[in-house]
Structure formats: structure tokens, C-alpha cells
Design an enzyme around this catalytic site. Structure first.
Site, PDB file in Angstrom:
ATOM      1  N   THR A 178       0.817  -1.229   0.000  1.00  0.00           N
ATOM      2  CA  THR A 178       0.000   0.000   0.000  1.00  0.00           C
ATOM      3  C   THR A 178       0.845   1.272   0.000  1.00  0.00           C
ATOM      4  OG1 THR A 178      -0.033  -0.063   2.404  1.00  0.00           O
ATOM      5  CG2 THR A 178      -1.915  -1.074   1.267  1.00  0.00           C
ATOM      6  N   LYS A 179       2.152   1.127   0.145  1.00  0.00           N
ATOM      7  CA  LYS A 179       3.013   2.314   0.284  1.00  0.00           C
ATOM      8  C   LYS A 179       3.187   3.031  -1.062  1.00  0.00           C
ATOM      9  CE  LYS A 179       4.011   1.747   4.686  1.00  0.00           C
ATOM     10  NZ  LYS A 179       2.888   0.971   5.240  1.00  0.00           N
ATOM     11  N   ASN A 180       3.812   4.218  -1.042  1.00  0.00           N
ATOM     12  CA  ASN A 180       3.963   5.007  -2.282  1.00  0.00           C
ATOM     13  C   ASN A 180       4.776   4.263  -3.335  1.00  0.00           C
ATOM     14  OD1 ASN A 180       2.846   6.770  -0.428  1.00  0.00           O
ATOM     15  ND2 ASN A 180       3.759   8.555  -1.403  1.00  0.00           N
TER      16      ASN A 180
END
Ligand SMILES: Cc1ncc(COP(=O)(O)O)c(C=O)c1O
Length: 359
Positions: A178-180
Site C-alpha cells: 500500500t506504500k507510495n
């Protein structure tokens, strides 16, 4: 359904994974090293050490700094549990300081009161993609001669006065989907200190300095070449991903009504890992229901602050009250901001929130 998060995988990642599979080098190998070098460059530091997760990046950093029993580490309670748990793994005690109500990050004005002769380190958490107030924090680090370990797990590419987070002291990043940017699972430690980077590599590999000779207690915290191949391709796309997040956030901040939109302090570049609003008047949970009914994913990060989690209350005996942290937990809501959103998605999010808040 508009999801709250969406990993952005392209042909480049698929090709890179297949190349690794064909190479026969599946465990930590040349792709990890290349990824580390590129990540260090992005962060503006000399060294990066890849790990199996953000949690193990934090754990390795704390251990390598020699933090352990009878030490205290100051951090935020308004964070993912891993920030504080990584301190517990070393035997040290997490000491929680309340947050700034506008930024949701640790309030530097409240840190000094928590410093005593057991305090070894400060671990600011750059939450939601926004840097902490690093000017004030660096003053305290220098004044009290403390170690600085930045939890930048949510803030890849964010800056404070033009300097990347993760480059002020020891930096730690998560590469969760889910991170950038992601490597599927993975983490990264960043540092300018060559000796420290070398020691982290030893902890990552069972404390092994020479093949099958073990002078220190270490772990298997390695990243595989398969994960590094994905991460390296994602890193190349990080500027584009972050720009898209910033464009989406700008649209939301311009059009949302009735909620408190994110604050960006002067000198900070926010990379919007989460686009988090404050919902006043006790309407948050009803708004979540309304968004769900309208096909819009959203999330509460975090509904229970760390010092109020059962393990911390019942097993560790934490009894603190942190008013701004607790108020934020009751009022915040994160809306989709990821690069996969279309203009129509953004209109739907704004329409649904404004309709509910006006009623
Ligand atoms: C602030 C923060 N710290 C630490 C972590 C731990 O990272 P990981 O899930 O990769 O172990 C996360 C990840 O969600 C995080 O958001």
C-alpha cells in the site's frame, strides 16, 4: 468500488521479476545491491541496506545503534504498531509524546519534558507522507546528544526544507504494497555512516562477519532479488507516483467541504501516503458508512493509538493520556488518493463527502 489503496504494477516490474527467475539468483544478490544504491541516491544518502520489511529495518537500526534494556526511545503513539513494537523487541521502552493536532506528527514542543537520563533515541514518525518538524527535532537531538532514527515508512520522497526524510539520521522505510512504492514486502535503512551500514548488513545476515562464523546475534532479515527487482522498478516510478498523489490531494483539498483537510507546513513537501481529513461533530463513523454505501473505500489510520492497545495497557501497564492523539484517533478518516484514481473517481469522492457533510 474505489479502493483506498492500489499497487501500481506494470510490464517493467513483471519483466524484472522474470529476469531474476531466469537468472537463478533468487535470494539476496546483485539486484538487491543495485536497488540499495538507487534508493540511497533517491534519499540523498551514501548507503542503503535492504531488509525484509519496514519492521525489520526499524529493529535492525535500533539494535545496531546499541539500544536495549533500560533504554528509552521517544516516539509517537499515533502510528502503526510496528514503530513502537520494534523498540520493544530490543528490550527498550517506547516513551510516547503527544502529536501536533494539525500535522498528526509528534509535537516537538512536548518532547523535552519526556527526556531523562535513560533516553537514548528519538524516533519521529513521518506520518501519512508528511515530514515531522525536523528543525526543532534536530535541535533537541543535538542538545541532548541523542540518536535519531526516522520512521519514514510512509514517506518515500517527502522533504523538509528540500532535504529528504530518511537523510537526517538513520532512516527506515517500508515497501509494503500500500506504500507510495513497493517491493511486495520489504524495507530499507538509509544512512551516511559506512560503518553503521556495514553493521546493519551483519545483523541482517545472522550476525555473520565471515561465512558461518557468528560473533553477534543476528536474524534473517534479508530481501530477495525477486523483491528487489520489483522495488527497483517502482523506485524509478516514485516521482511520477508522488506527483499523481499530490495532484489528487490538491483536487480533494480544493473541493472538499465540511471536513478539515491536511495541513502542509511551510517548507514541507507532502507525498500523501494517506490523504487524511478530520471529521468534526462526531460524524466520522456515519460518514464511513455513507462512503461504503456509495462504493468509496476509506480507512481509519489509526482507530486505537499504540498506548491504548490491549498489549500495551494490560501486559505493559501503560496508563498515559495523550489528548491530541486520542482525539485524532476518534476523528480522522483517510480517503483514496493513490495514483490509480481517475478524474471521475475524484469527483465521486468529493460528491459523496460533501453531500453527507452538508446534510
Ligand atoms: C509508520 C510505520 N512504521 C512501520 C511500518 C512497518 O513496515 P512493514 O509493514 O513493512 O513491516 C509501517 C508499515 O505499515 C508503518 O506505516
Amino acid at each position: 468500488m474505489i479502493p483506498i489503496a492500489k499497487p501500481m504494477m506494470g510490464e517493467e516490474e513483471k519483466r524484472a521479476v522474470l529476469e531474476v527467475l531466469d537468472s537463478g539468483m533468487l535470494a539476496q544478490g546483485p539486484r538487491v545491491e543495485k536497488f540499495e544504491q538507487a534508493f540511497a541516491e533517491m534519499c540523498g544518502v551514501r548507503f542503503a541496506v535492504a531488509t525484509s520489511s519496514g519492521t525489520t529495518a526499524l529493529h535492525t537500526s535500533l539494535m545496531t545503534h546499541g539500544i536495549g534494556e533500560s533504554d528509552e526511545v521517544i516516539t509517537s503513539s499515533f502510528t502503526f504498531i510496528a514503530s513502537a513494537n520494534s523498540i520493544l523487541y530490543t528490550g527498550a521502552k517506547p516513551v510516547f509524546v503527544d502529536i501536533d493536532a494539525r500535522t498528526y506528527n509528534i509535537d516537538p514542543a512536548k518532547i523535552e519534558a519526556a527526556i531523562n537520563n535513560k533516553t537514548k533515541a528519538i524516533m519521529p514518525v513521518h506520518l501519512f507522507g508528511l515530514s515531522c518538524d525536523m528543525g526543532a527535532i534536530m535541535d533537541l537531538v543535538k542538545k541532548h546528544n541523542l540518536i535519531l532514527i526516522e520512521d519514514a515508512c510512509q514517506s518515500h520522497g517527502a522533504t523538509y526544507k528540500g532535504k529528504k526524510v530518511g537523510s537526517f539520521g538513520t532512516g527506515t522505510f517500508s515497501l509494503y504494497p500500500t506504500k507510495n512504492m513497493t517491493s511486495a514486502e520489504g524495507g530499507m535503512i538509509t544512512t551516511d555512516d559506512e560503518k553503521f551500514a556495514g553493521e546493519c548488513r551483519i545483523i541482517r545476515q545472522h550476525g555473520m562477519r565471515q561465512r558461518y562464523y557468528h560473533d553477534d546475534l543476528g536474524f534473517n532479515f534479508r530481501m530477495s532479488d525477486v523483491h528487489a527487482a520489483i522495488g527497483h522498478e517502482q523506485l524509478k516510478k516514485l516521482p511520477r507516483f508522488n506527483e499523481a498523489r499530490q495532484r489528487n490531494a490538491a483536487f480533494l483539498s480544493k473541493h472538499l467541504e465540511g471536513v478539515v483537510v491536511p495541513t502542509v507546513p511551510k517548507g514541507c513537501e507532502h507525498v500523501y501516503h494517506q490523504y487524511t481529513v478530520r471529521v468534526p461533530g462526531g460524524k466520522r463513523d456515519a460518514l464511513i458508512e455513507h462512503l461504503k454505501n456509495n462504493g468509496i473505500g476509506c480507512g481509519v489510520y489509526y482507530p486505537v493509538p499504540v498506548h491504548k492497545q490491549n498489549y500495551y495497557l494490560k501486559e505493559l501497564g501503560y496508563k498515559q493520556t495523550l489528548p491530541e492523539t486520542e482525539r485524532a484517533s476518534a476523528e480522522v478518516l483517510s480517503l483514496p488518493v493513490h495514483p490509480g484514481l481517475s478524474p471521475a473517481d475524484l469527483e465521486s469522492i468529493v460528491g459523496a463527502v460533501n453531500e453527507f457533510m452538508a446534510a
